[in-house]
Every structure is written in C-alpha cells, then in structure tokens.
Write a protein that holds these residues in place. Structure first.
Motif, PDB file in Angstrom:
ATOM      1  N   PHE A  21       6.224 -47.198  -0.786  1.00  0.00           N
ATOM      2  CA  PHE A  21       6.243 -47.175  -2.249  1.00  0.00           C
ATOM      3  C   PHE A  21       4.988 -46.489  -2.778  1.00  0.00           C
ATOM      4  N   HIS A  22       3.855 -46.772  -2.171  1.00  0.00           N
ATOM      5  CA  HIS A  22       2.621 -46.110  -2.590  1.00  0.00           C
ATOM      6  C   HIS A  22       2.726 -44.606  -2.384  1.00  0.00           C
ATOM      7  N   LYS A  23       3.347 -44.225  -1.282  1.00  0.00           N
ATOM      8  CA  LYS A  23       3.526 -42.788  -1.031  1.00  0.00           C
ATOM      9  C   LYS A  23       4.426 -42.150  -2.074  1.00  0.00           C
TER      10      LYS A  23
ATOM     11  N   MET B 200       4.869 -43.093  -5.170  1.00  0.00           N
ATOM     12  CA  MET B 200       4.129 -42.949  -6.430  1.00  0.00           C
ATOM     13  C   MET B 200       3.126 -41.807  -6.322  1.00  0.00           C
ATOM     14  N   SER B 201       2.467 -41.725  -5.191  1.00  0.00           N
ATOM     15  CA  SER B 201       1.485 -40.653  -4.998  1.00  0.00           C
ATOM     16  C   SER B 201       2.172 -39.290  -5.034  1.00  0.00           C
ATOM     17  N   ARG B 202       3.349 -39.216  -4.434  1.00  0.00           N
ATOM     18  CA  ARG B 202       4.082 -37.956  -4.421  1.00  0.00           C
ATOM     19  C   ARG B 202       4.425 -37.524  -5.847  1.00  0.00           C
ATOM     20  N   GLU B 203       4.733 -38.519  -6.669  1.00  0.00           N
ATOM     21  CA  GLU B 203       5.025 -38.236  -8.070  1.00  0.00           C
ATOM     22  C   GLU B 203       3.793 -37.641  -8.766  1.00  0.00           C
ATOM     23  N   ILE B 204       2.625 -38.181  -8.449  1.00  0.00           N
ATOM     24  CA  ILE B 204       1.381 -37.652  -9.023  1.00  0.00           C
ATOM     25  C   ILE B 204       1.154 -36.218  -8.564  1.00  0.00           C
TER      26      ILE B 204
END
Lengths: 244, 244
Positions: free
Chosen positions: A140-142, A144-148
């Motif tokens: 999930f963190h990945k 969100m990071s990918r979205e950034i």
DNA sequence: CGCGCTGTTGAAACTTGTCAAAGTTTGTGG
DNA sequence: CCACAAACTTTGACAAGTTTCAACAGCGCG
C-alpha cells in the motif's frame, strides 16, 4: 447501505481478490495466498458505476478507496467558474480515492467514462489489516508512493513540454498501460473527449485536435474520432526526446 | 556510518520528537506522549546538510525518509539535456523522500538551499512502528495523501493558470507556510533563484522576473532581490480568482 | 431522423519564450 | 579587506507557440 443480497451476488461475480485476474496489478501483488484470503474478507463489496455516473464527489466524506476492476474513470475538480480540471484517468487495477485520506473527505470527483466495476475497500479495514500483514502494508505504501511519482511526472510534463510532446507522452503512457493489461499497444479506443484530454494536459481542445492531425500527417498515428492506431511508436518517442 | 559520538551529540541537540517544537507539523502530530517516546527511538539520528549539498540523489537506494528540522530544500530531477526541473520546495516539519518508496530508490535529487538539519527516519523502522501505533500509521498515511493532494494542486496550477497567477499562488503558498511556522506572513527571504522558481512554476526565469516587476508596479509586493514584502495579500488573491 | 455534442480547421490576438545587453550581488582568493 | 569573476537579475525587442473566436462537419443518442 449494502444488503445481504448484493453481498451474495457480488460473491458470485468473483469479488474475491484470490480469484481476480488483476491481482498482479493491485493491492494483492506479492502476497501469499493465505494473506490474499484475508484481503478477500476486507474487500466488502463491488460497486457498479454506469458511464457518466459519479463514483464519488468532491466534499463527500471519505470512507473507502476503490480499485477499478473493469472500466475507465476520470478524476477531476470543478473550478469556481464551472470549468473542469481533469487530474487523471484510471483503468483496471488502479486505485481511486487516495487523495481523500488526508482531509477525510474526497478532494475530487471520480466519474466513469464507461460502464465500470470497482472493488470497495473500506479504508479503516485496510489500515487494520495493514497492521497485521507486513507485505500488504508495504504494498500500500508503494502504491501511494507510485501515485506521488506519477503526479510528479505530470508536473514535469506540464512544466516543460510543448503541446505535441505532451500528447505523445499521453499516448505512449496509455499504450503502455493497455499493454500491461493484455490489450494491443498500438490500437485502442479513447474513452475521453478532446476537451478532457486537453484539460489533463493543460491544453485547449483545439490544440489537442491540431496535434492529433499533425501526428496523422506525419504517419505516426491514424485517428478516427476516438479510435487510435499508433503506427510508429519509436517516432512518438522521438518527439518526446526532442525537448526533454 | 554513524558513530556513537555523533549519536550522543545529536541527542544533546534535542533529537527527540518529544522535545521537538515541530511535532505539531510532523509525524508525531496527535500521538500520545508514550507513543512519541517510541518515535524517539525510531528516529536514528540527525543529519546536517550545508547549503548546496545533496541530501540524496536520484538513483541512490532508498532507505530512509527525512523530516526537515531546520532549513530549506528543493527537490528536482536533471533532464537528459542537463536542465533541471524543480518539483518542490520543503521547509521545516515537511517530509522528504516519499517518492523513493515505490521503486526502493530515490527518484529525485534533494538539495539544501540553506544550511539545514534533518531527522533521518529509517523507513523499515517506520513501517514496523506503524504496525504497532495506530495513530502513527494513520498520520503517515495522511502525510502521503497530503503530498498527493499537493501535487494535484500544482498540476492544476500548471495546467490552467497564467504566469502571474502562478507566481501569486506561489507567493501566497509560501506566505501561508511561513505563517504556520510562526514567521511573518508578509515578509520573507526567498531561498531559491528566479530560475528555480521558474522551473517549479513551468516558466522561464525572465517571465518570473517580469511578473515580480509587474506585482511591484501594482503595489502588491515590494521586491529587493530575494527579499519579498507582500503589501497586499487580498490583491494577490484577486489575481488568483481572475481565471481560477 | 434531427438535434446536440464532439471534433476539425482557419485566422487573428495574446502570452510566453528566446536572444541580447547591461546592471547587481555574491563569493573567492589574493 | 579589496578586487575580480561568476552567478543572478532586470529589461527590451522580436519570434514562436497557444489560445480565442468562428464556422462547419460528423457522429451518436434519444
């Protein structure tokens, strides 16, 4: 809000992550099978959104994020003067609603551009399960990071590229995402209007239309309304390289 | 890599979140005091970055995120032709490095624009602690989500605003962030060059300079090189409203 | 089957970028 | 501490790219 009947019919439509052929594109990526089964319990239900309907609207309380199972969405906001600014297009396996976490209410509108199906993922349950399943948390963190990272890529596109470069980047991005999903990299149907493409790329619809025509003249693509056939992918890439 | 000596001197410099006067702007926000103490253990050390030095570079392996304790940073990427594209400016209490989570390597460069101090937060420890402390987990998710919302705001700025509107938005944003940190809303020193502002706003440095001059002519601000005095905040806001 | 939404194309207006020159500040080494 | 070089900023004139306005064509939905 969700009756048992709907719950059951959803199940029969293979709501389970363990059965979903998008699991390599979505939150279950890399999870063990016993972990994916726990995910199944979390994903409460599916929701069907017809073309033109809203999945959520800006200002609504945030409770769940959504995974696109099938279909095509746009996200955007309505500016004070009534114009729309499109912030993204989402296809199967991609998550919607991550922006709502910060303020606990959605900050944009999500509209289906074709009849679509989404998995509803109650966010508090996702957080709860993330505390148990390390790889889900990390996944999930990945995401969100990918979205950034994705947003920053668009910032660069908007900040430093010309109209034709932006459209080339847009087409190559779509092509790549279709490929990942097992569709043709070179032939696809645009679900959005020139207006929506323009809004997303920071251009007026006329400019988008002209760029399409220019590409067609140069035998890079063949356009027939919303049907796109990319004839020369390396050629499109060269347009990107020119200034960037 | 980090000697006990450094560890101790860091402690003496109040490395602890529980003692940090930025805790309301940073990850500890809303945590109970016993939880903040656990955070203290997680934040391994501080790192000092002199003006012009890199905190990290694109391509380096991602291990930690960073919280700015003091100072001012820019993030950006170097394009193939050598030009730089600035993606953000970070000040105290803000996090750096979130983009590295997805690929496990940093996707941009972070450079100090003045002598700065950061807290080093090893990411695996943050994830570990997030599984124990619900409010830390939720906080972190909110921070990431806020970053997404912020980026989308910039996309809208780049996609639909004119040069002067962009600069007005930029100045108002800085003003607001300085205010939150207890500094003057109307008088501050820019740490970045016109070039860097331009890169961030998708404009050439000459255009930025002209917009500054125009604002000064209109008695909205007074500019003396990098020293900015905002004379008319409502006036700047009106410039935003015009098209947006 | 027609009305409306969507898309295409042209010409003129406007905004921003490019190039060039000169002034100012900053930093460094003597 | 001064002097000089390098980097940064401002301003003008011109060029290029994009938007605006307008007219018209085509497709698709009801």
């Amino acid at each position: 809000m969700h009756s048992p009947a709907i719950r059951i019919s959803s199940q029969s439509l293979q709501v389970a992550c363990s059965q979903c052929n998008l699991r390599e594109l979505c939150l279950p990526y890399g999870l063990h099978s016993d972990e994916v089964e726990k995910l199944d319990e979390m994903v409460g239900m599916r929701r069907r959104v017809k073309r033109g309907q809203h999945l959520y609207r800006a200002g609504e309380p945030f409770e769940s994020i959504f995974a696109v199972r099938m279909g095509f969405f746009k996200t955007g906001v309505i500016l004070e003067d009534g114009r729309e600014q499109v912030t993204g297009f989402q296809m199967s396996g991609e998550l919607l609603g991550l922006d709502g976490i910060s303020s606990e209410s959605h900050t944009c509108n999500a509209v289906a551009l074709e009849d679509s199906d989404v998995c509803v993922i109650p966010f508090s349950r996702l957080e709860h399960l993330s505390r148990e399943i390390e790889s889900l948390q990390h996944n999930f963190h990945k995401v969100m990071s990918r979205e950034i990272v994705r947003d920053q890529g668009i910032m660069m596109l908007l900040g430093s590229m010309h109209a034709e470069e932006r459209l080339a980047a847009f087409l190559l991005n779509l092509s790549q995402r279709f490929t990942t999903r097992g569709f043709s990299p070179s032939e696809f149907h645009l679900r959005m209007t020139r207006q929506e493409i323009g809004s997303y790329l920071g251009l007026k619809l006329e400019t988008v239309s002209r760029a399409f025509s220019k590409f067609q003249e140069g035998n890079l693509i063949s356009v027939q309304q919303k049907h796109i056939h990319i004839l020369d992918i390396p050629g499109l890439r060269r347009i990107l390289r020119k200034q960037d």
